[in-house]
Design a protein around this motif. Sequence first.
Motif, PDB file in Angstrom:
ATOM      1  N   GLY A 253       9.375  56.669  56.875  1.00  0.00           N
ATOM      2  CA  GLY A 253       8.269  56.084  56.126  1.00  0.00           C
ATOM      3  C   GLY A 253       7.298  57.153  55.660  1.00  0.00           C
ATOM      4  O   GLY A 253       6.936  57.215  54.491  1.00  0.00           O
ATOM      5  N   VAL A 254       6.896  58.025  56.573  1.00  0.00           N
ATOM      6  CA  VAL A 254       5.899  59.047  56.242  1.00  0.00           C
ATOM      7  C   VAL A 254       6.424  60.006  55.179  1.00  0.00           C
ATOM      8  O   VAL A 254       5.711  60.380  54.255  1.00  0.00           O
ATOM      9  CB  VAL A 254       5.489  59.819  57.511  1.00  0.00           C
ATOM     10  CG1 VAL A 254       4.635  61.019  57.153  1.00  0.00           C
ATOM     11  CG2 VAL A 254       4.735  58.898  58.452  1.00  0.00           C
ATOM     12  N   PHE A 255       7.692  60.393  55.295  1.00  0.00           N
ATOM     13  CA  PHE A 255       8.236  61.366  54.349  1.00  0.00           C
ATOM     14  C   PHE A 255       9.029  60.701  53.219  1.00  0.00           C
ATOM     15  O   PHE A 255       9.726  61.371  52.473  1.00  0.00           O
ATOM     16  CB  PHE A 255       9.093  62.401  55.080  1.00  0.00           C
ATOM     17  CG  PHE A 255       8.278  63.277  55.985  1.00  0.00           C
ATOM     18  CD1 PHE A 255       7.562  64.341  55.472  1.00  0.00           C
ATOM     19  CD2 PHE A 255       8.209  63.014  57.338  1.00  0.00           C
ATOM     20  CE1 PHE A 255       6.784  65.138  56.295  1.00  0.00           C
ATOM     21  CE2 PHE A 255       7.439  63.805  58.174  1.00  0.00           C
ATOM     22  CZ  PHE A 255       6.730  64.870  57.651  1.00  0.00           C
ATOM     23  N   ASN A 256       8.900  59.383  53.124  1.00  0.00           N
ATOM     24  CA  ASN A 256       9.518  58.635  52.034  1.00  0.00           C
ATOM     25  C   ASN A 256      11.009  58.907  51.871  1.00  0.00           C
ATOM     26  O   ASN A 256      11.481  59.215  50.786  1.00  0.00           O
ATOM     27  CB  ASN A 256       8.802  58.916  50.715  1.00  0.00           C
ATOM     28  CG  ASN A 256       9.145  57.870  49.674  1.00  0.00           C
ATOM     29  OD1 ASN A 256       9.263  56.703  49.994  1.00  0.00           O
ATOM     30  ND2 ASN A 256       9.342  58.299  48.444  1.00  0.00           N
TER      31      ASN A 256
ATOM     32  N   ILE B 259      10.127  55.180  43.993  1.00  0.00           N
ATOM     33  CA  ILE B 259       9.945  54.115  44.974  1.00  0.00           C
ATOM     34  C   ILE B 259       9.499  54.683  46.319  1.00  0.00           C
ATOM     35  O   ILE B 259      10.139  55.591  46.852  1.00  0.00           O
ATOM     36  CB  ILE B 259      11.247  53.301  45.112  1.00  0.00           C
ATOM     37  CG1 ILE B 259      11.544  52.629  43.772  1.00  0.00           C
ATOM     38  CG2 ILE B 259      11.116  52.260  46.218  1.00  0.00           C
ATOM     39  CD1 ILE B 259      12.909  52.011  43.672  1.00  0.00           C
ATOM     40  N   TYR B 260       8.389  54.184  46.813  1.00  0.00           N
ATOM     41  CA  TYR B 260       7.854  54.629  48.095  1.00  0.00           C
ATOM     42  C   TYR B 260       7.885  53.504  49.106  1.00  0.00           C
ATOM     43  O   TYR B 260       7.661  52.348  48.767  1.00  0.00           O
ATOM     44  CB  TYR B 260       6.408  55.121  47.932  1.00  0.00           C
ATOM     45  CG  TYR B 260       6.323  56.492  47.313  1.00  0.00           C
ATOM     46  CD1 TYR B 260       6.264  57.618  48.119  1.00  0.00           C
ATOM     47  CD2 TYR B 260       6.326  56.663  45.942  1.00  0.00           C
ATOM     48  CE1 TYR B 260       6.197  58.879  47.572  1.00  0.00           C
ATOM     49  CE2 TYR B 260       6.264  57.929  45.380  1.00  0.00           C
ATOM     50  CZ  TYR B 260       6.198  59.031  46.202  1.00  0.00           C
ATOM     51  OH  TYR B 260       6.140  60.289  45.661  1.00  0.00           O
ATOM     52  N   GLN B 261       8.154  53.866  50.348  1.00  0.00           N
ATOM     53  CA  GLN B 261       8.104  52.877  51.426  1.00  0.00           C
ATOM     54  C   GLN B 261       6.671  52.706  51.890  1.00  0.00           C
ATOM     55  O   GLN B 261       6.278  51.651  52.341  1.00  0.00           O
ATOM     56  CB  GLN B 261       8.953  53.305  52.626  1.00  0.00           C
ATOM     57  CG  GLN B 261      10.220  54.059  52.287  1.00  0.00           C
ATOM     58  CD  GLN B 261      11.257  53.171  51.667  1.00  0.00           C
ATOM     59  OE1 GLN B 261      11.193  51.963  51.816  1.00  0.00           O
ATOM     60  NE2 GLN B 261      12.202  53.747  50.949  1.00  0.00           N
ATOM     61  N   GLN B 262       5.897  53.791  51.825  1.00  0.00           N
ATOM     62  CA  GLN B 262       4.525  53.736  52.321  1.00  0.00           C
ATOM     63  C   GLN B 262       3.589  54.394  51.328  1.00  0.00           C
ATOM     64  O   GLN B 262       3.889  55.456  50.789  1.00  0.00           O
ATOM     65  CB  GLN B 262       4.415  54.491  53.650  1.00  0.00           C
ATOM     66  CG  GLN B 262       4.998  53.744  54.814  1.00  0.00           C
ATOM     67  CD  GLN B 262       4.851  54.490  56.111  1.00  0.00           C
ATOM     68  OE1 GLN B 262       4.238  55.556  56.157  1.00  0.00           O
ATOM     69  NE2 GLN B 262       5.427  53.948  57.162  1.00  0.00           N
ATOM     70  N   THR B 264       0.857  55.878  51.974  1.00  0.00           N
ATOM     71  CA  THR B 264       0.304  57.147  52.457  1.00  0.00           C
ATOM     72  C   THR B 264       1.200  58.313  52.054  1.00  0.00           C
ATOM     73  O   THR B 264       0.717  59.409  51.775  1.00  0.00           O
ATOM     74  CB  THR B 264       0.149  57.124  53.989  1.00  0.00           C
ATOM     75  OG1 THR B 264       1.300  56.497  54.545  1.00  0.00           O
ATOM     76  CG2 THR B 264      -1.072  56.358  54.401  1.00  0.00           C
ATOM     77  N   ALA B 265       2.515  58.084  52.015  1.00  0.00           N
ATOM     78  CA  ALA B 265       3.429  59.139  51.571  1.00  0.00           C
ATOM     79  C   ALA B 265       3.167  59.467  50.106  1.00  0.00           C
ATOM     80  O   ALA B 265       3.137  60.646  49.701  1.00  0.00           O
ATOM     81  CB  ALA B 265       4.873  58.707  51.772  1.00  0.00           C
TER      82      ALA B 265
END
Lengths: 308, 544
Positions: A253-256, B259-262, B264-265
């Motif tokens: 999640g943090v590093f996508n 496309i991003y999951q989060q 913050t990223a």
Amino acid sequence: MIRYIVRRLLQGVLTFFGATFVVYALMFANQDNPLQALAGERPISENVRQALTERYHLNEPFIVQYGYYMRGLFQGDFGQSLTGKDISEMLELAWPNTFRLAVMAVVFAALIGILAGVVAGIRRAGIFDHTTLIITLVLISIPIVVLAPLMQLFFGVELKWFPATAGADPSFYALMLPAIVLGAGSLATYSRLTRTSVVENLRADYVRTAKAKGLARNRVIGVHVLRNSLIPVVTYIGVDLGSLMAGAIVTEGVFNIPGVGSSLFRGITTEDGPLVVGFVSILVIIFIVANLIVDLLYAVLDPRIRYE
Amino acid sequence: MQVRRFAALAALPVVTSLGLVACGQGGDDAGESNTSAIVSIEIAEPQHLIPTNTNETSGSQVLAALFTPLVSYDAENKPVEDAAESITSTDNTVWTIKLKNGYTFHNGEKVTADSYINAWNYGAYAPNAQGNSYFFEKVAGYADLQSTDPDGDGPQAAPAPKTNKLSGLAKVDDLTFTVTLTAPYVDFKTMLGYTAFYPLPAAAFSAEGVLAEGFEEAIIGNGPFKMNGTWQHDAKIEVAAYDGYPGAKPKIGGVEFRIYQQLTAAYADVLSDNLDVLRTIPTENITSAPTDLGDRYATSPASTFQFLAFPTFQEDFAKPEVRKAISMAIDRDEIIKSVFKNSQQSARSFVSPVVAGYREDTCGASCQFNAATAKTQYTAAGGPSTIKISYNGDGGHKDWVDATCNQLKTNLGIACTGVAEAKFADLLSKVEKKQDVGLFRMGWVMDYPSMENYLGPIYTTKGSSNYYGYSNSEFDTLVAEGTKAADEDAAITKYQAAEDLLANDMPVIPLRFGQNNYGYSTKVRNVEIDLFQRINLLKVEAVS
């Protein structure tokens, strides 16, 4: 040996069915309204609800849904997620990323962890030993949800040594930082396991004998001590590889990184049963294979351990 | 039945807001713009990319690049013809839509009346389970495309609907078609700007009414950009400027929707110039964003409206005086300052400032903070000594609900607790069963800019999202008269009269209007975001 492998594989088949069944049952028990979960906060219109319910057999009892799912699985079809996407395609996209990430993390953690552990074990109570103990203590105690954004901020955004996120289809270099973050926790455990094991073996009779015979120090440590000290570490690495793949949710999640963790997370929040079970099935297979390999490695490391 | 849409506010509430402030655009004019550059824009994985099935902001952002709507909205958020040459009606019931000549789909196919008729029929047909099908409810014949399950949720399957064609859609010639509504509706033209009303090419269908396999993966539209390759799930969607587009040309070569999951990223990527546009600054970074991004942090009005609803069917909250006193005891400005770091705007009206007909402070004295009067009125009206405020725990609402509760405790001298439900759906089902949830948190995002969209679905007796049992026949009549009015100005007069009734009855407490908080990299400029949280892709420029 062959009989042992076959027996383990057969056990694996049972484990596979048991695990998917339990996961499917848990998803079903938890699911109060998967269609609403998909729609977010919007009320879902009655006609859409009806059509989707029929399409995904949502009004059938759990065992029938599981039956449909398993029938598809035997035909090599993982089915469709509730958003209508092919789960096998999602698996194909997600697994390579997570696999690369996890392997890099394990290699990184094993290399540095074992090396540090051996040195610390040999120079017990020295400065190096104390330093590693403190560093590993810090690494173990910082949860990954804190560590990952911190590392991203320092090394990605501020220092720009690494790209801030890896994205889809990442390069080796882009995966470095996430792999280090993911491996950090394991690294600490590997080094501590190795250190304890080395310290213990250094005192063992066969090491004293080897030394007394006048063997070179490198040989004593490299062959006699290290080989025996690795057994607990290898066990742990085998189990850890599976956990790293399942536990990459935060790091991905943090590093996508679009991998297993993020897909699994989305599947759970949207109560998407088929999606979750599809990903978990593969995880189960990996755990089974990883554990089998660990068991076989025992025999290589310690000739006294042999399987019938 | 009303067109409605409850906010997918799960992650947004803290992030969005502040209505009136104009686009806080930090445009710097230095440097030539690069017309062949690819601009990267953050989105989440869209659920669907079929127009009649897309109702979240990520999917609509991609579709906005690929499609040109019949109408778009001008600076005052009034509809202006875009792909349409003219949209006219004499009685607001039969609408004639003439299309501009020369528009083609990305596969070269001409955009015709059939492109719209086929797409809308597909969208309205119930077995296709399109999320936006209710947008066609007002078109004549919609009911014949639906079917009901004979035994509720039971074993028998619902029979096929009578027909799969809306009787209200008729082709006049290649570039003209008429839409007949079941009743006059003055805002129909405004509605046509919504995603659900895009056309589809003949290539989209493998047979009549059947969408071709894989069309969604490489969708063909009539807009300024065309798909470049296919939808790469969880990774990106690439579009390139379409040479055959006759309308205003974009100033960039293409867009990569990453496309991003989060969020913050994505934020980390914007900071390090790896990503060009972030549509929503994550809550965690809202305080540091102005420093991190400087004038590349920008805000613009959004259409969200956050409010607290009363279960008016409960005796405790049946009296308008009690409801008004509670509203008066809430210091909106203080909560916005302390909890939202000024990223939203206090609401003292029932419709958002983004729609025509908005007036300030229509809620009157009840929405002005006055602790002393509030307490006197509350005691006089005999309000309950304990209050609950329910909210969905997955949406980041805890902080402001607790802050509100503390204010009620202090100012009214009562006990107040915030109660979290796991999901918004759980909260709604409790409300529908009329269980005791106390006050509950609600949010609204408009579908199209009209006062009616803020009044009809939420407060009319049969409103699709009227969960609080509010019913005022005078209000219902005024809204109905508004929708049937001859022109928009006449409609607005009726709507405003209806809004005044709300101030009297206070079925809900208006709290906050939304704001887009977004940011961009040093590589782009002229980044504007509209009321629907979509980047204006015709204006974005790349700094060469």
